[in-house]
Design an enzyme around this catalytic site. Structure first.
Site: not given
Ligand code: GAR
Length: 200
Positions: A16, A88, A107, A148
């Site tokens: 990413n 992480m 995510h 999240d």
């Protein structure tokens, strides 16, 4: 035009991060990556940053001053936007409250499915396959004190195939969703930062 300065936080392979690096100057016009910070000294993402001539830092998570050190690097580099790209480690409420709508995360599921504490990396795809969902995807969202749980910026769906393994699914979610979604979302937020600066 002064671009928004971006710090990318990573822990692993950094695909990413690579998508963000490759998007600079094309999709990502209003932001530039000024620093890459890894909590894992062995992360291949660090190599990707070095190859692109971007300043790198290693700050090991678990040490008591981990977040103070992160804040210091962010301050030193005049960072406007923090992007969690395969990072992480969960950031504390004390940290996230200092950067409201200035931290985004990618995510690998359609939040609110398969997210929150314990859902990261391959585990997310294992859970999706175990549950038997037919559609999954990726989400880019703002980061707040709820893992999240911040406001969603963008989502993209990906179909699950009959013979998918967690690995094949992870790869397809990255290719079809994450690598496209993250640079676009980064640009949208960077653009609003640059615009708010002009108006302020
Ligand atoms: C990506 O799939 C990312 O969405 C996920 O880990 C992978 C990192 O890959 N992140 C999380 O699960 C965070 N909760 P990368 O290092 O190649 O970008």
């Amino acid at each position: 035009m002064l671009k928004a300065k971006i710090a990318v936080l990573v822990s692993g392979g950094g695909t990413n991060l690579q998508a963000l690096i490759d998007a600079q100057g094309t999709v990502l016009k209003n932001g530039e990556i000024a620093a890459v910070i890894s909590n894992n000294p062995g992360a291949f993402a660090l190599k990707r940053a070095e190859n692109a001539g971007i300043k790198t830092y290693v700050v090991k998570s678990g040490v008591p001053d981990f977040e103070d050190r992160l804040s210091q690097i962010i301050e030193e580099n005049g960072i406007d936007l923090i992007i969690l790209a395969g990072f992480m480690s969960i950031l504390s409420a004390d940290f996230t409250k200092n950067y409201p709508e200035r931290i985004i995360n990618v995510h690998p599921s359609l939040i609110p499915s398969f997210c929150g504490k314990g859902f990261y990396g391959l585990r997310v795809h294992e859970a999706a396959l175990q549950y038997g969902v037919k559609v999954t995807g990726a989400t880019v969202h703002f980061v707040n004190e709820v893992p999240d749980g911040g406001r969603i910026i963008a989502q993209k769906a990906v179909n699950i195939r009959k013979n998918d393994t967690p690995e094949t699914l992870q790869r397809r979610v990255m290719e079809q969703a994450e690598w496209k979604l993250l640079p676009k979302a980064a640009e949208a937020v960077a653009k609003s930062i640059v615009r708010s600066r002009k108006n302020g």
